[in-house]
Design a protein around this motif. Structure first.
Motif, PDB file in Angstrom:
ATOM      1  N   TRP A 225       0.813  -1.214   0.000  1.00 33.61           N
ATOM      2  CA  TRP A 225       0.000   0.000   0.000  1.00 33.61           C
ATOM      3  C   TRP A 225       0.851   1.271   0.000  1.00 33.61           C
ATOM      4  CZ3 TRP A 225      -4.337  -1.870   3.885  1.00 33.61           C
ATOM      5  CH2 TRP A 225      -5.214  -2.721   3.186  1.00 33.61           C
ATOM      6  N   PRO A 226       1.936   1.362   0.799  1.00 32.19           N
ATOM      7  CA  PRO A 226       2.794   2.556   0.697  1.00 32.19           C
ATOM      8  C   PRO A 226       3.429   2.707  -0.688  1.00 32.19           C
ATOM      9  CG  PRO A 226       3.193   1.417   2.769  1.00 32.19           C
ATOM     10  CD  PRO A 226       2.321   0.509   1.950  1.00 32.19           C
ATOM     11  N   ALA A 227       3.868   1.596  -1.286  1.00 33.31           N
ATOM     12  CA  ALA A 227       4.463   1.681  -2.625  1.00 33.31           C
ATOM     13  C   ALA A 227       3.430   2.144  -3.642  1.00 33.31           C
ATOM     14  CB  ALA A 227       5.048   0.327  -3.023  1.00 33.31           C
ATOM     15  N   GLU A 228       2.205   1.642  -3.527  1.00 31.72           N
ATOM     16  CA  GLU A 228       1.146   2.074  -4.441  1.00 31.72           C
ATOM     17  C   GLU A 228       0.867   3.565  -4.280  1.00 31.72           C
ATOM     18  OE1 GLU A 228      -1.521  -1.957  -5.151  1.00 31.72           O
ATOM     19  OE2 GLU A 228      -1.969  -0.694  -3.400  1.00 31.72           O
ATOM     20  N   ALA A 229       0.814   4.033  -3.031  1.00 27.81           N
ATOM     21  CA  ALA A 229       0.540   5.449  -2.782  1.00 27.81           C
ATOM     22  C   ALA A 229       1.603   6.334  -3.424  1.00 27.81           C
ATOM     23  CB  ALA A 229       0.465   5.710  -1.283  1.00 27.81           C
ATOM     24  N   GLN A 230       2.819   5.851  -3.461  1.00 24.90           N
ATOM     25  CA  GLN A 230       3.909   6.656  -4.013  1.00 24.90           C
ATOM     26  C   GLN A 230       4.003   6.569  -5.535  1.00 24.90           C
ATOM     27  OE1 GLN A 230       7.741   5.796  -2.304  1.00 24.90           O
ATOM     28  NE2 GLN A 230       8.802   7.386  -3.496  1.00 24.90           N
ATOM     29  N   TRP A 231       3.723   5.392  -6.103  1.00 26.56           N
ATOM     30  CA  TRP A 231       4.096   5.169  -7.500  1.00 26.56           C
ATOM     31  C   TRP A 231       2.943   4.973  -8.476  1.00 26.56           C
ATOM     32  CZ3 TRP A 231       8.668   6.679  -8.556  1.00 26.56           C
ATOM     33  CH2 TRP A 231       9.686   6.573  -7.607  1.00 26.56           C
ATOM     34  N   VAL A 232       1.795   4.534  -8.007  1.00 23.85           N
ATOM     35  CA  VAL A 232       0.761   4.147  -8.967  1.00 23.85           C
ATOM     36  C   VAL A 232       0.113   5.373  -9.598  1.00 23.85           C
ATOM     37  CG1 VAL A 232      -1.469   3.012  -9.258  1.00 23.85           C
ATOM     38  CG2 VAL A 232       0.321   1.921  -7.888  1.00 23.85           C
ATOM     39  N   ASN A 233       0.197   5.434 -10.917  1.00 27.28           N
ATOM     40  CA  ASN A 233      -0.472   6.452 -11.728  1.00 27.28           C
ATOM     41  C   ASN A 233      -0.809   5.816 -13.076  1.00 27.28           C
ATOM     42  OD1 ASN A 233       1.954   6.383 -13.208  1.00 27.28           O
ATOM     43  ND2 ASN A 233       2.791   8.175 -12.163  1.00 27.28           N
ATOM     44  N   GLU A 234      -1.310   6.595 -14.004  1.00 29.23           N
ATOM     45  CA  GLU A 234      -1.726   6.031 -15.293  1.00 29.23           C
ATOM     46  C   GLU A 234      -0.548   5.401 -16.035  1.00 29.23           C
ATOM     47  OE1 GLU A 234      -4.013   8.578 -17.745  1.00 29.23           O
ATOM     48  OE2 GLU A 234      -5.512   9.010 -16.205  1.00 29.23           O
ATOM     49  N   GLU A 235       0.608   6.038 -15.974  1.00 36.27           N
ATOM     50  CA  GLU A 235       1.783   5.515 -16.675  1.00 36.27           C
ATOM     51  C   GLU A 235       2.219   4.184 -16.078  1.00 36.27           C
ATOM     52  OE1 GLU A 235       6.162   7.199 -18.113  1.00 36.27           O
ATOM     53  OE2 GLU A 235       5.170   8.063 -16.359  1.00 36.27           O
ATOM     54  N   PHE A 236       2.198   4.086 -14.751  1.00 34.63           N
ATOM     55  CA  PHE A 236       2.547   2.845 -14.065  1.00 34.63           C
ATOM     56  C   PHE A 236       1.612   1.717 -14.495  1.00 34.63           C
ATOM     57  CE2 PHE A 236       2.114  -0.205 -10.638  1.00 34.63           C
ATOM     58  CZ  PHE A 236       3.391  -0.351 -10.113  1.00 34.63           C
ATOM     59  N   VAL A 237       0.308   1.991 -14.519  1.00 32.86           N
ATOM     60  CA  VAL A 237      -0.671   0.964 -14.884  1.00 32.86           C
ATOM     61  C   VAL A 237      -0.509   0.555 -16.347  1.00 32.86           C
ATOM     62  CG1 VAL A 237      -3.140   0.488 -15.152  1.00 32.86           C
ATOM     63  CG2 VAL A 237      -2.281   1.608 -13.077  1.00 32.86           C
ATOM     64  N   GLN A 238      -0.259   1.510 -17.221  1.00 37.94           N
ATOM     65  CA  GLN A 238      -0.043   1.192 -18.636  1.00 37.94           C
ATOM     66  C   GLN A 238       1.143   0.240 -18.804  1.00 37.94           C
ATOM     67  OE1 GLN A 238      -1.576   1.990 -21.496  1.00 37.94           O
ATOM     68  NE2 GLN A 238      -0.006   1.453 -22.993  1.00 37.94           N
ATOM     69  N   ASP A 239       2.274   0.607 -18.210  1.00 31.81           N
ATOM     70  CA  ASP A 239       3.487  -0.196 -18.386  1.00 31.81           C
ATOM     71  C   ASP A 239       3.372  -1.544 -17.679  1.00 31.81           C
ATOM     72  OD1 ASP A 239       4.564   1.874 -19.850  1.00 31.81           O
ATOM     73  OD2 ASP A 239       5.748   2.689 -18.195  1.00 31.81           O
ATOM     74  N   GLY A 240       2.808  -1.549 -16.471  1.00 32.08           N
ATOM     75  CA  GLY A 240       2.675  -2.798 -15.732  1.00 32.08           C
ATOM     76  C   GLY A 240       1.714  -3.769 -16.381  1.00 32.08           C
TER      77      GLY A 240
END
Length: 443
Positions: free
Chosen positions: A99-114
């Motif tokens: 959850w802390p990692a998601e709060a810091q890193w998850v955005n549209e670009e992250f979801v697209q690439d992942g």
């Protein structure tokens, strides 16, 4: 008199075909004929030229053809967190790391690439359909559309804010927009994805019940995942989570219950009576020490059990062949019965049962006339497959993802000789490495 033959888009000749039908056939030297994305014939290869011709014909005599595998639960973008927080209990893993990692890193670009990285891996493992539950589901849906994979996008619903939405009402509002945007897409289905009973309160769950019925949309939820979840729920209102969902009217044929490691006879009876589905994630359950889904008992009670990988952050692979093998082996060990889940039952869990759970079994999940041509080809000439007595047994108990050579979705070839045709593997791997550097430097 010259015999007229029918033109087909594709013909695939194979050493073996397992259609996954009621008769549990294993067909030798048979062919599939594809027209407009659907199967129009399944017949002996020796008979093909009498009836059909095509400019595209694939000779896969050392191969086994099966329905494309269906990964009925995952979090595709979390592939970028693979190996980030291993060897930890579920709640420690979630609360202190993920959850802390998601709060810091998850955005549209992250979801697209992942999501692209996950699809790249899944195709190379023979998966043609996947269910995804994650933030920015619109981004994941577009990525799946561009890659031409079949998917169910389960938009998340939680009581608390994340990078994607503020509260339960906001999640549902954005999810309904997603249904409007993608409801007509042939390969994409939208589902409600309330995260879990302990993260979603009664009011939004009741609203999901109403909307699911009105829109005829599936619902996927993490349920009975750990013993702690059940202890906390019982302390809160003296009910097991599955009983609470039943009391709210959510337990029914549209509901996909993920994990289900903590079940007693009453729970199984409720599942059977309400025709709800179980999505078993054996490798993730093992890695997080969540418990054991009683697949043998569920199977014996007539409850539909599908398979999922969960996310790569808790697995750490998106390998449905491995899930199928471990599901069969675990069921045998837990029930103390070597015949509890046989090889064909395990294959059903990875194909037609997944299609039933997602509500798409009318057009995928088996290789039958009129269904979509969602196909995986497995090369059985490898050393690891020798000697070959039974191709089904080799598939379930001995096959590695590296043996998946070709994958078709809706009749379109997406993987050819291990190379993806709709995903740029070089770019996707480069992007994943960039993310890894950023995330590692922040730890």
């Amino acid at each position: 008199m010259t015999q007229t033959t029918t033109h087909a888009d594709n013909i695939i000749d194979a050493g073996w075909i397992i259609p996954v039908n009621a008769s549990k056939e294993i067909l030798s030297n048979h062919s599939l004929v594809i027209q407009h994305g659907h199967l129009i014939a399944l017949l002996p290869t020796a008979e093909v030229d009498k009836h059909y011709h095509s400019d595209k014909r694939y000779s896969l005599q050392d191969h086994l053809l099966i329905p494309g595998l269906i990964n009925a639960h995952g979090h595709a973008a979390m592939t970028l967190f693979r190996g980030l927080a291993d060897d930890l209990p579920l709640m420690t893993w979630l609360q202190d790391h993920i959850w802390p990692a998601e709060a810091q890193w998850v955005n549209e670009e992250f979801v697209q690439d992942g999501t692209q990285l996950a699809m790249l891996e899944m195709l190379r493992c023979g998966t043609t359909t996947f269910s995804d539950m994650y933030f920015f589901p619109d981004v994941a849906a577009r990525a799946a559309h561009d890659a031409r994979m079949r998917c169910q996008i389960s938009f998340p619903v939680l009581d608390f804010p994340t990078a994607w939405a503020r509260d339960a009402d906001d999640y549902i509002h954005k999810g309904l927009e997603l249904i409007d945007d993608f409801g007509s897409q042939q390969l994409i289905n939208i589902a409600f994805g309330p995260h879990a009973p302990y993260t979603v309160s009664d009011a939004p769950l009741q609203r999901i019940v109403t909307l699911s019925e009105e829109l005829d949309c599936p619902v996927q939820i993490h349920l009975h995942e750990t013993a702690q979840e059940l202890r906390d729920a019982f302390l809160a209102d003296r009910r097991r989570p599955i009983q609470r969902l039943h009391d709210l009217g959510l337990l029914g044929p549209r509901l996909q219950c993920v994990h289900m490691t903590q079940l007693d006879d009453r729970d199984i009876q409720l599942m059977r009576q309400n025709n709800a589905h179980v999505v078993h994630c054996p490798n993730s359950n093992l890695k997080l020490a969540s418990g054991f889904c009683p697949v043998g008992r569920l199977h014996g009670a007539g409850v539909n059990v599908a398979l999922g990988t969960d996310g790569a952050a808790s697995n750490n692979r998106l390998d449905m062949l491995g899930e199928m093998r471990n599901a069969a082996l675990l069921a045998k060990a837990i029930s103390n019965d070597a015949s509890a889940i046989d090889a064909h039952s395990a294959l059903e869990m990875a194909t037609i049962n997944g299609a039933k759970a997602l509500g798409i079994d009318a057009y995928t999940g088996s290789l039958e006339i009129g269904k979509a041509a969602d196909i995986a080809a497995i090369n059985l000439s490898a050393i690891e497959s020798q000697p070959l007595y039974n191709p089904l047994s080799q598939l379930v108990y001995a096959t590695d993802p590296s043996q998946v050579s070709h994958v078709w979705v809706n009749g379109e070839l997406l993987l050819e000789d291990r190379k993806t045709l709709t995903l740029d593997s070089t770019r996707i791997i480069s992007r994943a490495r960039n993310w890894a550097e950023l995330i590692k430097d922040s730890q």
